[in-house]
Motif scaffolding. Structure first.
Motif, short mmCIF file in Angstrom:
data_model
loop_
_atom_site.label_atom_id
_atom_site.label_comp_id
_atom_site.label_asym_id
_atom_site.label_seq_id
_atom_site.Cartn_x
_atom_site.Cartn_y
_atom_site.Cartn_z
N SER A 1 12.21 -52.58 29.57
CA SER A 1 11.23 -52.42 30.66
C SER A 1 10.03 -51.60 30.20
CB SER A 1 11.87 -51.74 31.86
OG SER A 1 12.92 -52.51 32.37
N THR A 2 10.30 -50.54 29.47
CA THR A 2 9.22 -49.68 28.98
C THR A 2 8.29 -50.46 28.06
OG1 THR A 2 10.63 -47.73 29.16
CG2 THR A 2 8.69 -47.54 27.76
N ILE B 1 3.35 -46.56 22.95
CA ILE B 1 4.50 -47.46 22.80
C ILE B 1 4.00 -48.86 22.46
CG2 ILE B 1 6.42 -48.53 24.03
CD1 ILE B 1 6.70 -45.82 25.51
N PHE C 1 16.21 -50.04 30.22
CA PHE C 1 15.11 -49.08 30.28
C PHE C 1 14.13 -49.30 29.13
CE2 PHE C 1 13.34 -45.01 28.85
CZ PHE C 1 12.57 -44.70 29.96
N LEU C 2 14.65 -49.46 27.93
CA LEU C 2 13.78 -49.66 26.77
C LEU C 2 12.99 -50.96 26.85
CD1 LEU C 2 16.06 -48.36 23.88
CD2 LEU C 2 14.01 -47.28 24.81
N LEU D 1 1.62 -45.00 28.39
CA LEU D 1 2.50 -45.86 27.59
C LEU D 1 1.78 -46.57 26.44
CD1 LEU D 1 4.68 -47.52 30.38
CD2 LEU D 1 5.28 -45.62 28.88
N PHE E 1 6.23 -52.91 30.23
CA PHE E 1 5.14 -52.26 30.95
C PHE E 1 4.04 -51.81 30.01
CE2 PHE E 1 8.45 -51.24 34.28
CZ PHE E 1 7.94 -52.11 35.22
N ALA E 2 4.40 -51.41 28.80
CA ALA E 2 3.43 -50.91 27.84
C ALA E 2 2.46 -52.01 27.40
CB ALA E 2 4.14 -50.32 26.62
N THR F 1 -1.02 -51.90 29.04
CA THR F 1 -1.75 -50.63 29.02
C THR F 1 -3.02 -50.74 28.19
OG1 THR F 1 -0.52 -49.79 27.12
CG2 THR F 1 0.37 -49.28 29.30
#
Length: 85
Positions: A18-19, A35, A15-16, A32, A22-23, A26
């Motif tokens: 991936s986050t 992040i 999860f971390l 996001l 994705f960030a 941005t």
């Protein structure tokens, strides 16, 4: 019990990662984006003073590119946060 903890830990790591992944795509004003800024600051803090100047210039160029994307995509809600960056 140990398997359950291992699965939870693995899920959290995925999860971390991936986050943070994705960030990276941005722009200012996106959910996001903070992040992305944390990741950039973390990378910058690991550099020496000579490399940090080049890195800061790279970050400034990234902000200009993000502002271009915001204008091209007519994302008017993101203009103010982008200018503040």
């Amino acid at each position: 019990m140990h398997k359950k903890l291992a699965y939870i830990s693995l899920s959290l790591v995925v999860f971390l990662i991936s986050t943070f992944g994705f960030a990276q795509s941005t722009v200012p004003g996106d959910l996001l984006f903070p992040i992305k800024r944390i990741a950039e600051k973390s990378q910058g803090s690991l550099l020496g003073s000579a490399d940090r100047s080049n890195y800061n210039l790279e970050i400034a160029n990234n902000r200009l590119q993000e502002l271009t994307v915001i204008v091209e995509e007519k994302r008017t809600g993101n203009i103010v946060p982008a200018i503040q960056e």
